[in-house]
Motif scaffolding. Structure first.
Motif, PDB file in Angstrom:
ATOM      1  N   VAL A 163     -65.877  46.411  17.128  1.00  0.00           N
ATOM      2  CA  VAL A 163     -66.152  45.066  16.609  1.00  0.00           C
ATOM      3  C   VAL A 163     -65.115  44.658  15.565  1.00  0.00           C
ATOM      4  O   VAL A 163     -64.578  43.551  15.593  1.00  0.00           O
ATOM      5  N   LYS A 164     -64.849  45.563  14.644  1.00  0.00           N
ATOM      6  CA  LYS A 164     -63.923  45.269  13.554  1.00  0.00           C
ATOM      7  C   LYS A 164     -62.531  44.925  14.076  1.00  0.00           C
ATOM      8  O   LYS A 164     -61.846  44.036  13.540  1.00  0.00           O
ATOM      9  N   ASN A 165     -62.106  45.608  15.138  1.00  0.00           N
ATOM     10  CA  ASN A 165     -60.759  45.399  15.683  1.00  0.00           C
ATOM     11  C   ASN A 165     -60.728  44.393  16.829  1.00  0.00           C
ATOM     12  O   ASN A 165     -59.711  44.252  17.498  1.00  0.00           O
ATOM     13  N   LYS A 166     -61.877  43.719  17.040  1.00  0.00           N
ATOM     14  CA  LYS A 166     -61.972  42.638  18.028  1.00  0.00           C
ATOM     15  C   LYS A 166     -61.520  43.080  19.421  1.00  0.00           C
ATOM     16  O   LYS A 166     -60.768  42.380  20.115  1.00  0.00           O
ATOM     17  N   LEU A 170     -68.169  40.043  21.950  1.00  0.00           N
ATOM     18  CA  LEU A 170     -69.337  40.216  21.086  1.00  0.00           C
ATOM     19  C   LEU A 170     -70.634  39.744  21.741  1.00  0.00           C
ATOM     20  O   LEU A 170     -71.718  40.108  21.280  1.00  0.00           O
ATOM     21  N   LEU A 219     -72.775  44.291  11.845  1.00  0.00           N
ATOM     22  CA  LEU A 219     -71.692  44.101  12.812  1.00  0.00           C
ATOM     23  C   LEU A 219     -71.113  42.697  12.714  1.00  0.00           C
ATOM     24  O   LEU A 219     -69.891  42.503  12.854  1.00  0.00           O
ATOM     25  N   GLY A 220     -71.958  41.713  12.461  1.00  0.00           N
ATOM     26  CA  GLY A 220     -71.471  40.353  12.278  1.00  0.00           C
ATOM     27  C   GLY A 220     -70.539  40.243  11.088  1.00  0.00           C
ATOM     28  O   GLY A 220     -69.538  39.512  11.127  1.00  0.00           O
ATOM     29  N   ALA A 223     -67.261  41.614  12.156  1.00  0.00           N
ATOM     30  CA  ALA A 223     -66.594  40.730  13.111  1.00  0.00           C
ATOM     31  C   ALA A 223     -66.150  39.417  12.481  1.00  0.00           C
ATOM     32  O   ALA A 223     -65.262  38.739  12.997  1.00  0.00           O
ATOM     33  N   GLU A 225     -68.210  36.894  12.204  1.00  0.00           N
ATOM     34  CA  GLU A 225     -68.991  35.844  12.854  1.00  0.00           C
ATOM     35  C   GLU A 225     -70.352  36.404  13.255  1.00  0.00           C
ATOM     36  O   GLU A 225     -70.520  37.609  13.408  1.00  0.00           O
ATOM     37  N   LEU A 227     -73.458  37.431  15.540  1.00  0.00           N
ATOM     38  CA  LEU A 227     -73.559  37.924  16.905  1.00  0.00           C
ATOM     39  C   LEU A 227     -75.001  38.281  17.222  1.00  0.00           C
ATOM     40  O   LEU A 227     -75.832  38.468  16.318  1.00  0.00           O
TER      41      LEU A 227
END
Length: 346
Positions: A163-166, A170, A219-220, A223, A225, A227
């Protein structure tokens, strides 16, 4: 350090006592129980005999407990910890609070109130989410830490690098997690009776488990954003352990090597996260009674998905061990103190 445990008779409280017995700089000052005050803790948990001669006290004398403690661990049902935290910090402004429940986990108090159905009475508290591997610098400066849930710990650690590294879509995150029966608590409940659980596996709280918004919020935040996830918990006929299998669609152009690098970069220097690598299969037995989280991941080229798998002990890394890890960081002592033990095997 002078330590008190409020609500010491649950499984997490007993596990705190077991781990703190070998902690070099911790002295357990008070242990409380509202259901069994006046009872010796060793009468409730005979495995603690010779380690703790203390008798459980009531929380009536919170002023004395707060004044004489450096840190309070709170192991109460949701809705009760924030009152203890609010009063204890007013009595002793330098005290550290580590809540093993949900009261201090959420930044968004409205989400907490929606899912836990109680008002949040300590909104002004400055709190930190105590997943040490992600928030170590904040934990070090914290006065109040919300210790993460067990399913949450396993699932977030598995998904955070992706998630952090996209690296993943998501909107496609699915978490399928299994927990040992101690995750249901020590109270009598038909669903956790031996004859109901033995030789059986069941899903429960599908689409409505309270760890869902906790996972989404953390996690949002990684990220950048909001999710929404699918999270389905299962009860497994074993005392301890969580296995979390997490699925997500890879973004276009993401290679297996990029996935490997994301996990290595995030956790390569983390003592309590053991990377089994691409193709690794974490096993709950290999983390039993320890503070380790074992992580492995797989790339399904056919479906273009990544499957990340984590295994923890729900009572240690998912509760008491993580709480002690947070305490160690808060007091600037070696993070492994009291926790550097090999898992119990077989």
């Amino acid at each position: 350090m002078k330590i008190s445990i409020v609500g010491a008779t649950g499984y997490a409280g007993a596990e705190l006592l077991r781990l703190l017995a070998s902690h070099q700089v911790a002295e357990v000052k008070y242990i409380t129980s509202e259901s069994q005050p006046g009872t010796a803790i060793a009468d409730i948990y005979p495995h603690l005999t010779r380690f703790y001669p203390q008798t459980l006290t009531s929380l009536v004398d919170l002023e004395k407990l707060a004044a004489e403690s450096d840190v309070i661990f709170i192991g109460l049902p949701h809705g009760h910890a924030m009152e203890v935290g609010r009063k204890a910090t007013a009595i002793n402004p330098t005290i550290k609070i580590i809540d093993l429940g949900a009261d201090y986990r959420f930044k968004n108090h409205a989400v907490y109130e929606e899912w836990y159905k109680v008002p949040h009475t300590h909104r002004e508290a400055k709190t930190v989410y105590g997943l040490t591997e992600l928030n170590r610098s904040q934990v070090r400066e914290a006065g109040i830490v919300g210790n993460p849930g067990c399913y949450t710990t396993a699932s977030i650690l598995a998904l955070a690098p992706l998630v952090k590294n996209k690296l993943v879509d998501l909107t496609t995150i699915i978490i399928d997690a299994k927990s040992g029966v101690t995750g249901a608590g020590r109270g009598l409940n038909l669903g956790s009776h031996f004859s109901e659980v033995f030789e059986s596996v069941k899903a429960y709280n599908v689409g409505g488990h309270r760890h869902t918004p906790e996972i989404e919020e953390v996690l949002g935040g990684l990220a950048g954003e909001e999710l929404t996830i699918n999270f389905t918990p299962h009860l497994i006929p074993m005392p301890r352990g969580i296995l979390s299998t997490c699925y997500a669609n890879l973004k276009a152009g993401v290679t297996p090597e990029m996935i490997d690098e994301a996990y290595t970069s995030q956790y390569g220097n983390e003592y309590f996260v053991r990377l089994l690598g691409r193709g690794g299969y974490p096993v709950t037995k290999n983390t039993r009674s320890s503070n380790f989280c074992d992580l492995g991941w797989h790339i399904d080229k056919r479906t273009k998905r990544v499957i990340a798998i984590s295994a923890i002990d729900n009572l240690v890394k998912g509760a008491a061990g993580q709480a002690i890890q947070n305490m160690n960081v808060m007091f600037n002592i070696d993070e492994k103190t009291g926790l550097d033990n090999a898992p119990v095997y077989p």
